[in-house]
Design an enzyme around this catalytic site. Structure first.
Site, PDB file in Angstrom:
ATOM      1  N   HIS A 127       0.837  -1.191   0.089  1.00 50.41           N
ATOM      2  CA  HIS A 127      -0.189   0.019  -0.020  1.00 50.41           C
ATOM      3  C   HIS A 127       1.022   1.382   0.043  1.00 50.41           C
ATOM      4  CE1 HIS A 127      -2.878   3.124   1.785  1.00 50.41           C
ATOM      5  NE2 HIS A 127      -3.642   2.261   1.326  1.00 50.41           N
ATOM      6  N   ASP A 204       3.029  -4.392   8.086  1.00 42.89           N
ATOM      7  CA  ASP A 204       1.840  -3.744   8.037  1.00 42.89           C
ATOM      8  C   ASP A 204       0.706  -4.552   8.071  1.00 42.89           C
ATOM      9  OD1 ASP A 204      -0.550  -2.420   6.940  1.00 42.89           O
ATOM     10  OD2 ASP A 204       0.665  -1.545   5.105  1.00 42.89           O
ATOM     11  N   GLN A 207      -4.347  -5.184   7.164  1.00 44.92           N
ATOM     12  CA  GLN A 207      -5.348  -6.153   6.504  1.00 44.92           C
ATOM     13  C   GLN A 207      -5.310  -7.404   7.170  1.00 44.92           C
ATOM     14  OE1 GLN A 207      -7.929  -5.371   4.446  1.00 44.92           O
ATOM     15  NE2 GLN A 207      -6.990  -3.531   4.089  1.00 44.92           N
ATOM     16  N   LYS A 230     -10.409  -0.834  10.681  1.00 48.42           N
ATOM     17  CA  LYS A 230     -10.488  -2.114   9.752  1.00 48.42           C
ATOM     18  C   LYS A 230     -11.085  -3.196  10.574  1.00 48.42           C
ATOM     19  CE  LYS A 230      -7.356  -0.287   6.223  1.00 48.42           C
ATOM     20  NZ  LYS A 230      -7.985  -0.152   5.000  1.00 48.42           N
ATOM     21  N   CYS A 368      -4.711   2.149  -3.674  1.00 47.98           N
ATOM     22  CA  CYS A 368      -3.519   2.644  -2.937  1.00 47.98           C
ATOM     23  C   CYS A 368      -2.341   1.766  -3.161  1.00 47.98           C
ATOM     24  CB  CYS A 368      -3.654   3.116  -1.646  1.00 47.98           C
ATOM     25  SG  CYS A 368      -4.903   4.344  -1.433  1.00 47.98           S
TER      26      CYS A 368
HETATM   27  N1  7TS Z   1      -1.784  -0.457   4.726  1.00 48.43           N
HETATM   28  C1  7TS Z   1      -2.582  -1.376   4.361  1.00 48.43           C
HETATM   29  C2  7TS Z   1      -2.259  -2.835   3.800  1.00 48.43           C
HETATM   30  C3  7TS Z   1      -3.952  -1.006   4.138  1.00 48.43           C
HETATM   31  O1  7TS Z   1      -4.828  -1.807   3.560  1.00 48.43           O
HETATM   32  C4  7TS Z   1      -4.315   0.421   4.194  1.00 48.43           C
HETATM   33  C5  7TS Z   1      -5.599   0.932   3.783  1.00 48.43           C
HETATM   34  C6  7TS Z   1      -3.304   1.196   4.926  1.00 48.43           C
HETATM   35  C7  7TS Z   1      -2.050   0.758   4.955  1.00 48.43           C
HETATM   36  C8  7TS Z   1      -3.519   2.529   5.334  1.00 48.43           C
HETATM   37  O2  7TS Z   1      -4.502   2.408   6.398  1.00 48.43           O
HETATM   38  P1  7TS Z   1      -5.019   3.813   7.137  1.00 48.43           P
HETATM   39  O3  7TS Z   1      -6.124   3.133   8.166  1.00 48.43           O
HETATM   40  O4  7TS Z   1      -3.908   4.310   7.799  1.00 48.43           O
HETATM   41  O5  7TS Z   1      -5.704   4.549   6.030  1.00 48.43           O
HETATM   42  N2  7TS Z   1      -6.438   0.350   2.793  1.00 48.43           N
HETATM   43  C9  7TS Z   1      -7.525   0.550   2.296  1.00 48.43           C
HETATM   44  C10 7TS Z   1      -7.997  -0.225   1.262  1.00 48.43           C
HETATM   45  O6  7TS Z   1      -7.507  -1.006   0.721  1.00 48.43           O
HETATM   46  N3  7TS Z   1      -8.870   0.718   1.044  1.00 48.43           N
HETATM   47  O7  7TS Z   1      -9.041   2.000   1.523  1.00 48.43           O
HETATM   48  C11 7TS Z   1      -7.880   1.741   2.235  1.00 48.43           C
END
Ligand code: 7TS
Length: 410
Positions: A127, A204, A207, A230, A368
């Protein structure tokens, strides 16, 4: 514990008020769980209860409300510690989310430990949140980034990884589960190979934490980050886990209140862990509600929910594959409940609009992960990501909506 109780999806759905709403006159079908999960009423209530009954700033007031708020905030830290299997609550730092957690490690650890010529390993699956902060610190420190390649299904090339590891490799920062494809990376092997090389590993977990059992001590990762939103919790709160010895040696990320021991105009001494990394008034309400989300997961049973998600994944994969011209990207055995697909001659964005007209929320685009899309030679995918409150009937709705949309688009 809860694993023997039969899974009742209708009962679970009752806990999520949003699932009753209509979109464009149709029942909402929410398949964008990888972007953010929906929240049970208990999480919504925890936020509202804090503001309506014990709102106060924490760690500093000598009054009842401040004591109650501080206790609830710190109970959440203990809940997170248990949830990820950390050895101490001092290893749990509250952040805004995954993105802030990665920025924290890249800038604090990176500034103190990266030198010209050093190397950082990431993967093609990352990401943007796990690419850009490393690029920023690499540029500042004169380090460089190496990327583990993948095959066409999103599987990491582990031989290439082994070749990339060398004396200059200081950290491997890797996505545990791909947000774009759902593929689970072999992080145990990555961690043990990296450690043999004297290299740290950050996961990370944005997910993975919601689907997989996580025990940071067993995994032996050095850092792990994830987002509350999430895992059925609120937005604006996340977690950075780090091994205590590493955190102790790292400089603060931000300066301000809460993270200090003593301030004079000449010199400031820093607070101990975990407060050293939590400058300023934190997101108290959402940290507290994160514990409620963890309580929800523990009560339902992560494995029990995952088993059910697996039936959704298998059913959806099978049904979607029967659609002419549809190709699933990342159609591998070791994955979470995410189906990412392309359809010959159809732009994902056009598809998303038509599906939204049927009340179906999916994510389309590059997720992303632009370098991943480039590697796969596509502009983006349509991604349906499932949660335990989704149903087989909803997948049937998606499949028939896709047939309808394709008639219009082709
Ligand atoms: N890393 C991964 C693997 C992610 O899926 C996401 C967000 C982030 C980092 C960033 O997370 P945040 O909470 O700091 O924004 N992924 C997604 C997605 O797959 N669709 O919308 C956000």
């Amino acid at each position: 514990m809860t694993d023997h109780i039969p899974f009742d999806v209708e009962q679970l759905r009752e806990l999520f008020p949003i699932l009753k709403r209509k979109v464009k006159g149709k029942d909402l079908v929410y398949f964008d769980n990888a972007a953010t999960s929906q929240k049970p009423q208990s999480v919504v209530d925890a936020i509202s209860n804090y503001y309506s009954t014990y709102n106060a700033n924490i760690h500093r007031g000598l009054h009842t409300l401040a004591d109650e708020a501080t206790a609830a905030y710190e109970e959440s830290r203990v809940a997170v510690k248990q949830f990820v299997g950390a050895s101490s609550h001092e290893e749990i730092i509250f952040t805004k989310g995954t993105t802030e957690g990665i920025n924290l490690v890249a800038s604090s650890w990176g500034r103190a430990n990266l030198n010209p010529g050093d190397e950082i390993i990431i993967s093609t699956l990352e990401h943007h949140s796990n690419i850009v902060p490393w690029q920023m610190i690499a540029e500042e420190r004169g380090a460089s980034i190496k990327v583990i390649p993948i095959d066409d299904n999103g599987i990491l090339d582990m031989d290439a990884f082994k070749k990339l590891l060398n004396a200059k490799t200081k950290i491997v920062s890797i996505i545990h589960v791909s947000n774009a494809l759902g593929v689970i990376n072999p992080v145990e092997e990555i961690i043990s190979l990296a450690h043999l090389n004297g290299t740290l590993v950050m996961l990370d977990g944005a997910q993975s934490v919601v689907h997989l059992d996580i025990d940071v001590q067993k995994l032996d990762c050095d850092f792990m980050v994830f987002s509350g939103h999430k895992i059925y919790g609120p937005t604006g709160v996340g977690v950075m886990y780090g091994k205590k010895a590493l955190l102790e040696a790292m400089p603060p990320y931000q300066g301000g209140g809460e993270m200090i021991k003593e301030v004079t105009f000449e010199k400031t001494t820093y607070n101990e862990l975990p407060f050293k990394f939590e400058a300023g008034t934190p997101n108290i309400a959402d940290v507290i509600a994160l514990k409620t989300a963890i309580d929800f997961i523990n009560k339902q049973g992560k494995n029990r929910m995952r088993e059910y998600e697996e039936t959704l994944l298998v059913y959806a994969t099978d049904k979607l594959k029967s659609i002419e011209g549809l190709k699933i990207i990342g159609d591998v055995p070791n994955k979470v409940s995410v189906v990412s697909f392309i359809i010959d001659g159809v732009h994902p964005q056009d598809l998303a609009i038509l599906l939204d007209n049927q009340g179906i929320a999916v994510r389309t685009g590059h997720h992303c992960a632009q370098p991943l899309m480039k590697r796969l030679g596509i502009v983006g995918t349509t991604r349906a990501s499932f949660a335990p409150y989704n149903t087989i009937a909803e997948i049937d709705i998606l499949v028939s909506a896709l047939h309808k949309a394709l008639k219009m688009l082709k």
